[in-house]
Design an enzyme around this catalytic site. Structure first.
Site, PDB file in Angstrom:
ATOM      1  N   GLU A 125     -24.260  49.158  23.851  1.00  0.00           N
ATOM      2  CA  GLU A 125     -22.727  48.657  24.464  1.00  0.00           C
ATOM      3  C   GLU A 125     -22.962  48.715  25.949  1.00  0.00           C
ATOM      4  O   GLU A 125     -22.733  48.078  26.574  1.00  0.00           O
ATOM      5  CB  GLU A 125     -21.684  49.417  23.986  1.00  0.00           C
ATOM      6  CG  GLU A 125     -21.406  48.723  22.567  1.00  0.00           C
ATOM      7  CD  GLU A 125     -20.332  49.780  21.868  1.00  0.00           C
ATOM      8  OE1 GLU A 125     -19.888  50.568  22.229  1.00  0.00           O
ATOM      9  OE2 GLU A 125     -20.461  49.230  20.666  1.00  0.00           O
ATOM     10  N   HIS A 165     -26.538  53.765  25.057  1.00  0.00           N
ATOM     11  CA  HIS A 165     -26.027  53.162  24.018  1.00  0.00           C
ATOM     12  C   HIS A 165     -26.011  51.528  23.969  1.00  0.00           C
ATOM     13  O   HIS A 165     -25.940  51.097  25.312  1.00  0.00           O
ATOM     14  CB  HIS A 165     -24.325  53.445  23.725  1.00  0.00           C
ATOM     15  CG  HIS A 165     -24.002  53.085  22.651  1.00  0.00           C
ATOM     16  ND1 HIS A 165     -23.414  51.732  22.471  1.00  0.00           N
ATOM     17  CD2 HIS A 165     -23.759  53.718  21.431  1.00  0.00           C
ATOM     18  CE1 HIS A 165     -22.946  51.569  21.412  1.00  0.00           C
ATOM     19  NE2 HIS A 165     -23.100  52.758  20.602  1.00  0.00           N
ATOM     20  N   LYS A 193     -15.987  56.002  21.520  1.00  0.00           N
ATOM     21  CA  LYS A 193     -16.019  54.691  22.696  1.00  0.00           C
ATOM     22  C   LYS A 193     -14.749  54.804  23.174  1.00  0.00           C
ATOM     23  O   LYS A 193     -14.046  55.680  23.428  1.00  0.00           O
ATOM     24  CB  LYS A 193     -16.390  53.492  21.686  1.00  0.00           C
ATOM     25  CG  LYS A 193     -17.450  53.516  20.844  1.00  0.00           C
ATOM     26  CD  LYS A 193     -17.985  52.316  20.036  1.00  0.00           C
ATOM     27  CE  LYS A 193     -19.205  52.513  19.277  1.00  0.00           C
ATOM     28  NZ  LYS A 193     -19.748  51.390  18.710  1.00  0.00           N
TER      29      LYS A 193
HETATM   30  P1  PGA Z   1     -20.428  51.950  14.208  1.00  0.00           P
HETATM   31  O1  PGA Z   1     -21.044  52.266  15.637  1.00  0.00           O
HETATM   32  O2  PGA Z   1     -20.668  53.194  13.461  1.00  0.00           O
HETATM   33  O3  PGA Z   1     -19.055  51.396  14.345  1.00  0.00           O
HETATM   34  O4  PGA Z   1     -21.463  50.769  13.648  1.00  0.00           O
HETATM   35  C1  PGA Z   1     -22.030  53.087  15.802  1.00  0.00           C
HETATM   36  C2  PGA Z   1     -22.372  53.491  17.402  1.00  0.00           C
HETATM   37  O5  PGA Z   1     -22.090  52.297  18.255  1.00  0.00           O
HETATM   38  O6  PGA Z   1     -22.865  54.408  17.847  1.00  0.00           O
END
Ligand code: PGA
Length: 249
Positions: A96, A94, A11
């Site tokens: 997000e 994703h 990210k």
């Molecule tokens: P996380 O994120 O392992 O921090 O829950 C997974 C992702 O967003 O791919």
């Protein structure tokens, strides 16, 4: 045998120096594994990452790309740009990106088509929100996300697709789907693909689970028959944790 994958989605974390340091540690300590190991640093660090990993089996992956081949899209990055620096796999869809950047099923269908045309491999993410699961609509939502972006592909294109089921309520929350919930959904995904295409595609596509995978839960999740690895967020930023997760597969 399906390809197993452990991919770290960094990210918007790690500057150039931190990227190089973490990759140095990971490549030096990478355990023997049958799984493909991937990391997705930020765009600005992709080239440094490919150079750092030129002798390593760890693959560098992009977190996003645009659907157009080039043009007036300020701030965006194309498939050809990624390919030109040695990045041949991209994460698309994703949650997000869907939630914070308005990426719709229709937009993602265009990105998928562009990535396929440019011979990129895609890690396609999808998954329901908490309200969908509470309303028992999780299967319906997942089917819609898959069908909108992937079901008009040519069957041959599935060789370029990796799926990542990531229930939104489990991402970055510390809350994980239970191994049984993950297995149930992964089996449903295969059944849905089998219905839309055929059993051979459904049985050969790699399906990752993502959402708060940590060293202490990875083994049980990865042992489910339809779970072929993980897309790891937070824990992929910590070398010890990411290595422990790779060891769990
Ligand atoms: P996380 O994120 O392992 O921090 O829950 C997974 C992702 O967003 O791919």
């Amino acid at each position: 045998m399906r390809t197993k994958i452990v991919a770290g989605n960094w990210k918007m974390n790690n500057n150039r120096q931190q990227t190089e340091e973490l990759l140095t540690t990971l490549s030096a300590r990478l355990p023997e594994t049958n799984a493909e190991v991937m990391v997705a640093p930020a765009f600005v660090n992709l080239e440094a990452a490919t150079k750092k990993l030129s002798d390593s089996s760890i693959e560098v992956v992009a977190q996003n790309m645009h659907f157009a081949d080039s043009g007036a899209y300020t701030g965006e990055v194309s498939a050809a740009m990624l390919q030109s620096i040695g990045v041949h796999t991209v994460i698309l869809g994703h949650s997000e990106r869907r939630a914070s950047f308005g990426e719709s099923d229709e937009l993602l269908a265009k990105k998928v088509a562009t990535a396929i045309k440019n011979k990129m491999r895609i890690i396609f993410c999808f998954g329901e929100e908490l309200q969908d699961r509470r309303a028992a609509k999780h299967f319906e939502v997942v089917k819609r996300q898959l069908s909108a972006a992937l079901f008009s592909l040519a069957p041959e294109a599935w060789g370029q697709i990796v799926l990542a089921y990531e229930p939104v309520w489990a991402i970055g929350t510390g809350e994980t789907a239970s191994p049984a919930q993950a297995q149930e959904m992964h089996a449903f995904i295969r059944k849905t693909i089998s219905g839309a295409f055929n059993e051979s595609i459904a049985n050969s596509v790699t399906i990752l689970y993502g959402g708060s995978v940590k060293p202490d839960n990875a083994g049980e999740i990865f042992s489910q028959p339809d779970v072929d690895g993980g897309l790891i967020g937070g824990a992929s930023l910590v070398a010890d944790d990411f290595i422990a997760i790779i060891n769990a597969i």
